[in-house]
Design an enzyme around this catalytic site. Structure first.
Site, PDB file in Angstrom:
ATOM      1  N   CYS A   1       0.877  -1.181   0.000  1.00  0.00           N
ATOM      2  CA  CYS A   1       0.000   0.000   0.000  1.00  0.00           C
ATOM      3  C   CYS A   1       0.908   1.222   0.000  1.00  0.00           C
ATOM      4  O   CYS A   1       1.060   1.906   1.015  1.00  0.00           O
ATOM      5  CB  CYS A   1      -0.922  -0.016   1.214  1.00  0.00           C
ATOM      6  SG  CYS A   1      -1.764  -1.587   1.497  1.00  0.00           S
TER       7      CYS A   1
ATOM      8  N   ASP B   1      -5.472  -4.407  -6.343  1.00  0.00           N
ATOM      9  CA  ASP B   1      -6.052  -4.615  -5.032  1.00  0.00           C
ATOM     10  C   ASP B   1      -5.101  -5.527  -4.259  1.00  0.00           C
ATOM     11  O   ASP B   1      -4.889  -6.682  -4.638  1.00  0.00           O
ATOM     12  CB  ASP B   1      -7.428  -5.278  -5.169  1.00  0.00           C
ATOM     13  CG  ASP B   1      -8.171  -5.373  -3.844  1.00  0.00           C
ATOM     14  OD1 ASP B   1      -7.517  -5.468  -2.788  1.00  0.00           O
ATOM     15  OD2 ASP B   1      -9.414  -5.370  -3.859  1.00  0.00           O
TER      16      ASP B   1
ATOM     17  N   CYS C   1      -0.887   4.441  10.963  1.00  0.00           N
ATOM     18  CA  CYS C   1      -0.636   5.722  11.628  1.00  0.00           C
ATOM     19  C   CYS C   1      -1.838   6.094  12.499  1.00  0.00           C
ATOM     20  O   CYS C   1      -2.297   7.240  12.498  1.00  0.00           O
ATOM     21  CB  CYS C   1      -0.316   6.822  10.622  1.00  0.00           C
ATOM     22  SG  CYS C   1      -1.524   7.029   9.297  1.00  0.00           S
TER      23      CYS C   1
END
Length: 380
Positions: free
Chosen positions: A185, A239, A311
């Protein structure tokens, strides 16, 4: 012009801005976690840079009340008194800082000298042997940030602005030269850039599912990686949940910097309706995160390692995701990061009671984070 000379005036102008507290506050209040500041002097005509009447100051960010109320309830329960300390930093963007990741490929010796003359220091030598000497990240004691550099097809950028805690997943991944690496990602690209600063993989696949973020990822890599190394990098728009089934046991190291709540960003959402919708949909995030992590483990070779990171402070998106995966596999083992944490204690605040990884939380004097990292090894 000598490499680095172009960026040196930008640093000097940034330092001059720091002399005015009110001006510096207005600049930092407009920052975003994980991204650089808005247009600096580089984007304005040179003749206007010293005229106060032409300097545009960004409006201060407004706290999103629904998100703050939700965080107070949820994180107050999860962290107790620690949440009050974290909350104090998160609600004051004027106290946020941005680290300067120097691009080793731009040969910016002069720029680094300017950084050092302004009180910045490279904190990574203190965490060896976990960091490579070629990875250089400077932090200072000022809240005023350098301008964001614009993309130029004909030359590389000299630095990348980021939350210093964003480097920790890359340090934990510990990529070695020649390894096959997946950044599942990858947008906006800061960690992919850091991986290339850290080592020279045999192959680095940078993947991003979102189309707009995919374009930003490609531009980031073009801005920081020289043309002669682009042949070892692939950028895909897939994906991530299907990479494992499609490419089983293909990678030595995998980074899953998963989509998450992104607490800093959510706190300053400008649309209350959107914020309320995000809160309602938040329970769906761990489902996606588990699917991405499982896909990564399937794509991992025996003996390889995955670093899962977010995060956010959310236990449901951090330790709970890792625990769920560990309970489903008999060949996956969590790697102890205690020594890693001890080497970073002077620069980062780590939350206690985290079972399967490490969580950096911001506090006054150490404003970095939130950043959760968990390292998993595939035994066979």
């Amino acid at each position: 012009m000598f490499p680095g000379a172009a960026a040196a005036p930008l640093l000097v102008r940034a330092a001059r801005r720091a002399a005015s507290l009110s001006r510096c506050k207005s600049v930092t209040a407009a920052g975003r976690s994980g991204s650089g500041p808005g247009p600096g002097p580089e984007s304005r005509p040179r003749q206007q840079t010293n005229k106060k009447s032409h300097i545009r100051q960004k409006p201060q960010k407004q706290i999103c009340k629904p998100v703050l109320e939700y965080f107070d309830e949820r994180y107050g329960q999860e962290f107790g008194e620690l949440w009050n300390k974290v909350r104090e930093v998160l609600l004051l963007p004027s106290t946020w800082q941005y680290a300067v990741l120097v691009n080793k490929f731009s040969q910016c010796v002069t720029f680094e000298q300017c950084l050092q003359s302004q009180g910045y220091s490279n904190f990574l030598p203190d965490v060896l042997p976990f960091a490579r000497c070629s990875l250089r990240c400077y932090i200072g004691n000022t809240q005023c940030r350098l301008p964001r550099l614009r993309h130029h097809a004909e030359r590389l950028k000299q630095y990348y602005l980021l939350n210093a805690a964003s480097l920790l997943p890359v340090l934990a991944l510990d990529v070695q030269d020649g390894e096959s690496v997946l950044d599942m990602c990858a947008a906006p690209g800061g960690k992919s850039v850091a991986i290339m600063q850290y080592a020279t993989p045999g192959h680095l696949l940078c993947n991003e599912y979102d189309s707009l973020r995919y374009k930003r990822l490609k531009q980031s890599l073009e801005s920081f990686v020289p043309e002669e190394l682009t042949n070892i990098i692939s950028v895909t728009n897939q994906d991530g949940r299907y990479i494992g089934p499609q490419q089983p046991q293909m990678y030595d190291k995998i980074l899953v910097d998963a989509p998450c709540s992104n607490d800093r960003s959510w706190l300053f959402c400008t649309d209350d309706l959107l914020a309320t919708m995000r809160i309602t949909q938040r329970p769906n995030l761990p489902i996606l995160q588990r699917q991405l992590l499982r896909s990564a483990l399937e794509a991992l070779r025996p003996g390889g390692t995955v670093v899962y990171s977010t995060c956010t402070l959310s236990q449901a998106e951090n330790d709970d995701v890792v625990a769920s995966v560990l309970n489903s596999y008999d060949n996956i083992q969590a790697v102890d990061l205690t020594g890693f944490v001890h080497s970073l204690a002077d620069y980062f605040m780590f939350a206690e009671g985290v079972q399967h990884g490490q969580l950096v939380v911001p506090e006054r004097g150490k404003p970095w984070g939130p950043m959760y990292s968990s390292k998993l090894r595939k035994l066979h």
